[in-house]
Design a protein around this motif. Structure first.
Motif, PDB file in Angstrom:
ATOM      1  N   SER A   9      43.989  -7.125   3.429  1.00 41.21           N
ATOM      2  CA  SER A   9      42.632  -6.647   3.711  1.00 41.21           C
ATOM      3  C   SER A   9      42.166  -7.004   5.121  1.00 41.21           C
ATOM      4  O   SER A   9      41.163  -6.454   5.590  1.00 41.21           O
ATOM      5  CB  SER A   9      41.650  -7.243   2.693  1.00 41.21           C
TER       6      SER A   9
ATOM      7  N   TRP B 273      46.659 -10.106  -1.437  1.00 44.04           N
ATOM      8  CA  TRP B 273      45.553  -9.150  -1.527  1.00 44.04           C
ATOM      9  C   TRP B 273      44.429  -9.501  -0.548  1.00 44.04           C
ATOM     10  O   TRP B 273      43.634  -8.639  -0.188  1.00 44.04           O
ATOM     11  CB  TRP B 273      45.053  -9.074  -2.968  1.00 44.04           C
TER      12      TRP B 273
ATOM     13  N   LYS C  24      35.433   0.483   5.028  1.00 42.18           N
ATOM     14  CA  LYS C  24      36.488  -0.525   4.901  1.00 42.18           C
ATOM     15  C   LYS C  24      36.550  -1.105   3.494  1.00 42.18           C
ATOM     16  O   LYS C  24      37.628  -1.173   2.889  1.00 42.18           O
ATOM     17  CB  LYS C  24      36.266  -1.648   5.918  1.00 42.18           C
ATOM     18  N   SER C  25      35.397  -1.533   2.976  1.00 46.36           N
ATOM     19  CA  SER C  25      35.373  -2.196   1.670  1.00 46.36           C
ATOM     20  C   SER C  25      35.703  -1.232   0.546  1.00 46.36           C
ATOM     21  O   SER C  25      36.548  -1.520  -0.318  1.00 46.36           O
ATOM     22  CB  SER C  25      34.016  -2.855   1.439  1.00 46.36           C
TER      23      SER C  25
ATOM     24  N   THR D  39      39.426   0.146   0.964  1.00 48.42           N
ATOM     25  CA  THR D  39      40.448  -0.832   0.579  1.00 48.42           C
ATOM     26  C   THR D  39      40.497  -1.008  -0.934  1.00 48.42           C
ATOM     27  O   THR D  39      41.580  -1.031  -1.536  1.00 48.42           O
ATOM     28  CB  THR D  39      40.175  -2.185   1.257  1.00 48.42           C
ATOM     29  N   THR D  40      39.327  -1.116  -1.564  1.00 51.42           N
ATOM     30  CA  THR D  40      39.267  -1.284  -3.022  1.00 51.42           C
ATOM     31  C   THR D  40      39.842  -0.071  -3.740  1.00 51.42           C
ATOM     32  O   THR D  40      40.620  -0.207  -4.698  1.00 51.42           O
ATOM     33  CB  THR D  40      37.820  -1.508  -3.476  1.00 51.42           C
TER      34      THR D  40
END
Length: 256
Positions: free
Chosen positions: A117, A113, A61-62, A65-66
């Motif tokens: 997320s 942003w 996920k992190s 997304t980034t």
């Protein structure tokens, strides 16, 4: 008087009743939106369900997304700095004149942003994450294709930006191009619809659902309030976001 009860009739009626009950339960479950209410939502508070889902696949996920946001910005700014054709200046409507300039809307604008997320953070499986990521990527790709073949720009606002250094900094980074459709609005609406779906699956209360939509509407308003977009851009972004969210959620329901 003696009443004779046919046990075969009773058994048959019972079976038919049970079959009907199962059919009704299955039909209600298959209604779009009702699938969002899972079995655990009746027993576990919605916020505990959400807290339990967030740590799942946290690295995917992190990092995902980034990486997605980074790739998007790379393509976005490339088209912004080097449009393939002369940009078309978008028209100003009555609603644009009605909505006044409001520099205090900048934090709401930037909150996008954080907002985008949240839905992927609330997904539980890799399949859900991949599906959501492809749908969001398709939404952004559609906007970028439009930017390439039909570059657009926001008309000059005739405001002395030196009096508003925070907004001026944003303007220096994100120029007036890539106006229509507003991907700021499209991604906010896409996220808002998905977030509404996920919150309902957890059985979230009405006030949380209302807060979600107020946040989404606030982001759309902020694009007008700080003169990043005009109403035509916002409406086009709204259509793109709704269409993309509808198709992705419909595919999700069809896939089961």
């Amino acid at each position: 008087m003696k009443v004779v009860i046919d046990t075969n009739v009773v058994v048959s009626a019972t079976l038919h009743t049970q079959t009907l009950e199962r059919w009704v339960a299955q039909t209600v479950t298959n209604i779009p939106g009702e699938q969002a209410l899972n079995e655990n939502s009746q027993q576990t508070p919605w916020y505990r369900q959400a807290a339990a889902v967030i740590p799942r696949h946290v690295y995917l996920k992190s990092i995902g997304t980034t990486l997605f946001i980074t790739l998007f910005f790379g393509a976005y700014f490339y088209l912004l700095k080097d449009p393939a054709y002369p940009p078309t200046v978008m028209p100003v409507t009555f609603l644009d004149r009605l909505i006044g300039f409001e520099p205090l809307a900048l934090p709401i604008y930037l909150s996008l942003w954080v907002y985008v997320s949240i839905p992927p953070a609330l997904l539980a499986t890799r399949r859900e994450l991949y599906g959501y990521g492809m749908a969001m990527a398709g939404t952004c790709f559609a906007g970028l294709v439009i930017f390439y073949f039909w570059p657009t720009a926001v008309p000059a606002a005739h405001i002395d930006w030196a009096h508003y250094p925070d907004v001026d900094f944003l303007k220096s980074m994100d120029a007036s191009g890539n106006a229509c459709p507003s991907l700021h609005v499209a991604t906010a609406v896409f996220s808002g619809i998905w977030l509404n779906y996920l919150l309902r699956r957890f059985g979230a209360p009405l006030w949380i659902l209302i807060f979600n939509w107020l946040w989404c509407i606030g982001i759309a308003y902020s694009t007008l309030a700080i003169r990043q977009h005009v109403v035509v851009d916002v409406l086009a972004g709204l259509v793109l976001g709704v269409l993309a969210a509808y198709l992705s959620l419909r595919h999700r329901v069809d896939m089961g």
